[in-house]
Design a protein around this motif. Sequence first.
Motif, PDB file in Angstrom:
ATOM      1  N   VAL A 197      29.344  -3.779 -19.272  1.00  0.00           N
ATOM      2  CA  VAL A 197      28.819  -5.124 -19.065  1.00  0.00           C
ATOM      3  C   VAL A 197      28.683  -5.357 -17.563  1.00  0.00           C
ATOM      4  O   VAL A 197      29.599  -5.058 -16.794  1.00  0.00           O
ATOM      5  CB  VAL A 197      29.742  -6.189 -19.682  1.00  0.00           C
ATOM      6  N   TYR A 198      27.538  -5.900 -17.166  1.00  0.00           N
ATOM      7  CA  TYR A 198      27.273  -6.185 -15.763  1.00  0.00           C
ATOM      8  C   TYR A 198      26.987  -7.671 -15.586  1.00  0.00           C
ATOM      9  O   TYR A 198      26.250  -8.267 -16.367  1.00  0.00           O
ATOM     10  CB  TYR A 198      26.060  -5.387 -15.276  1.00  0.00           C
ATOM     11  N   ILE A 199      27.589  -8.255 -14.558  1.00  0.00           N
ATOM     12  CA  ILE A 199      27.293  -9.634 -14.180  1.00  0.00           C
ATOM     13  C   ILE A 199      26.802  -9.615 -12.746  1.00  0.00           C
ATOM     14  O   ILE A 199      27.502  -9.140 -11.848  1.00  0.00           O
ATOM     15  CB  ILE A 199      28.523 -10.538 -14.325  1.00  0.00           C
ATOM     16  N   ASN A 200      25.583 -10.091 -12.555  1.00  0.00           N
ATOM     17  CA  ASN A 200      24.937 -10.068 -11.237  1.00  0.00           C
ATOM     18  C   ASN A 200      24.981  -8.669 -10.622  1.00  0.00           C
ATOM     19  O   ASN A 200      25.204  -8.495  -9.421  1.00  0.00           O
ATOM     20  CB  ASN A 200      25.599 -11.095 -10.307  1.00  0.00           C
ATOM     21  N   GLY A 201      24.773  -7.667 -11.489  1.00  0.00           N
ATOM     22  CA  GLY A 201      24.692  -6.281 -11.041  1.00  0.00           C
ATOM     23  C   GLY A 201      26.016  -5.584 -10.856  1.00  0.00           C
ATOM     24  O   GLY A 201      26.048  -4.381 -10.553  1.00  0.00           O
ATOM     25  N   VAL A 202      27.131  -6.281 -11.037  1.00  0.00           N
ATOM     26  CA  VAL A 202      28.459  -5.698 -10.835  1.00  0.00           C
ATOM     27  C   VAL A 202      29.039  -5.289 -12.183  1.00  0.00           C
ATOM     28  O   VAL A 202      29.071  -6.083 -13.133  1.00  0.00           O
ATOM     29  CB  VAL A 202      29.405  -6.693 -10.139  1.00  0.00           C
ATOM     30  N   ASN A 203      29.514  -4.046 -12.263  1.00  0.00           N
ATOM     31  CA  ASN A 203      30.085  -3.524 -13.494  1.00  0.00           C
ATOM     32  C   ASN A 203      31.430  -4.189 -13.759  1.00  0.00           C
ATOM     33  O   ASN A 203      32.382  -4.043 -12.987  1.00  0.00           O
ATOM     34  CB  ASN A 203      30.247  -2.004 -13.380  1.00  0.00           C
ATOM     35  N   MET A 204      31.519  -4.907 -14.895  1.00  0.00           N
ATOM     36  CA  MET A 204      32.757  -5.593 -15.261  1.00  0.00           C
ATOM     37  C   MET A 204      33.734  -4.679 -15.989  1.00  0.00           C
ATOM     38  O   MET A 204      34.942  -4.936 -15.992  1.00  0.00           O
ATOM     39  CB  MET A 204      32.441  -6.800 -16.146  1.00  0.00           C
ATOM     40  N   GLY A 205      33.226  -3.628 -16.665  1.00  0.00           N
ATOM     41  CA  GLY A 205      34.107  -2.731 -17.389  1.00  0.00           C
ATOM     42  C   GLY A 205      33.463  -2.199 -18.648  1.00  0.00           C
ATOM     43  O   GLY A 205      32.297  -2.468 -18.956  1.00  0.00           O
ATOM     44  N   ALA A 206      34.238  -1.418 -19.409  1.00  0.00           N
ATOM     45  CA  ALA A 206      33.730  -0.679 -20.559  1.00  0.00           C
ATOM     46  C   ALA A 206      33.899  -1.466 -21.860  1.00  0.00           C
ATOM     47  O   ALA A 206      34.849  -2.228 -22.031  1.00  0.00           O
ATOM     48  CB  ALA A 206      34.441   0.657 -20.678  1.00  0.00           C
ATOM     49  N   ILE A 207      32.961  -1.251 -22.785  1.00  0.00           N
ATOM     50  CA  ILE A 207      33.019  -1.826 -24.121  1.00  0.00           C
ATOM     51  C   ILE A 207      32.821  -0.719 -25.139  1.00  0.00           C
ATOM     52  O   ILE A 207      32.363   0.380 -24.801  1.00  0.00           O
ATOM     53  CB  ILE A 207      31.949  -2.927 -24.325  1.00  0.00           C
ATOM     54  N   SER A 208      33.163  -0.997 -26.399  1.00  0.00           N
ATOM     55  CA  SER A 208      33.013  -0.010 -27.460  1.00  0.00           C
ATOM     56  C   SER A 208      32.859  -0.723 -28.788  1.00  0.00           C
ATOM     57  O   SER A 208      33.565  -1.700 -29.064  1.00  0.00           O
ATOM     58  CB  SER A 208      34.223   0.932 -27.500  1.00  0.00           C
ATOM     59  N   ILE A 209      31.919  -0.248 -29.631  1.00  0.00           N
ATOM     60  CA  ILE A 209      31.724  -0.808 -30.968  1.00  0.00           C
ATOM     61  C   ILE A 209      31.487   0.337 -31.947  1.00  0.00           C
ATOM     62  O   ILE A 209      31.120   1.445 -31.558  1.00  0.00           O
ATOM     63  CB  ILE A 209      30.538  -1.798 -31.023  1.00  0.00           C
ATOM     64  N   ASN A 210      31.705   0.061 -33.242  1.00  0.00           N
ATOM     65  CA  ASN A 210      31.383   1.036 -34.275  1.00  0.00           C
ATOM     66  C   ASN A 210      31.017   0.313 -35.566  1.00  0.00           C
ATOM     67  O   ASN A 210      30.956  -0.915 -35.607  1.00  0.00           O
ATOM     68  CB  ASN A 210      32.541   2.021 -34.496  1.00  0.00           C
ATOM     69  N   ASN A 211      30.760   1.097 -36.623  1.00  0.00           N
ATOM     70  CA  ASN A 211      30.398   0.530 -37.931  1.00  0.00           C
ATOM     71  C   ASN A 211      29.260  -0.472 -37.821  1.00  0.00           C
ATOM     72  O   ASN A 211      29.302  -1.563 -38.403  1.00  0.00           O
ATOM     73  CB  ASN A 211      31.627  -0.123 -38.583  1.00  0.00           C
TER      74      ASN A 211
END
Length: 208
Positions: A185-199
């Motif tokens: 996820v990026y806010i104003n071009g800055v990487n906020m961190g990692a996400i993960s989804i499934n199913n």
Amino acid sequence: ILLSVFKLEAQTHQGYPLTGNPLNTTGWVLGPQTSVNADEVVLVEGASKTGYFFYQQPKKIFFCDSTVVSFKVRINNSSATRTEGFTFFYAANVNNGFGVNESLGLPINMTGNVVAFDIFDNDNNANNPLISSRSFNNQNYVEGAATGRLVNDIPNITGLSFNNTFDSVSIVFRFTAATAATGNVYINGVNMGAISINNMPALGLFGM
């Protein structure tokens, strides 16, 4: 909101924009407490209301190399408390209606995926604003609960202005399997961190 689905192998691109001034909402469903003001969607104004909108035709948006969701958001912090938050969701259906307050306006008993921007501190953990990615199976979002969570929440994020100015948000999903993705996820071009989804549902309704 601009949702783009990319397939690098075939060099194809599918987009589902919500753009224009006045805003062209053809193909989209807006909740009864959600409105359009010129080129903006106003999710809610005031407390204890439910704001949402979604693309009315089910789509398969997680079938290519990557899916990118981009939008601008502005939050008015003129009141004593901030908004509960906002989300991007991909749900198998919305037949049970939408929640209010802590549920962030998500479909009730949701089956599908969500990236939640949870602003108000409901669980007294002093870690808001936070970003949470969840994969639900007839479940609901509760701040602080582990239901549907694959990776840790991203706590105390920066970048959201809370002063009625626009911030740019991008969610980048990258396929890792037939029904799973990781991303950032990026806010104003800055990487906020990692996400993960499934199913991920084979077909779903996407929106905020």
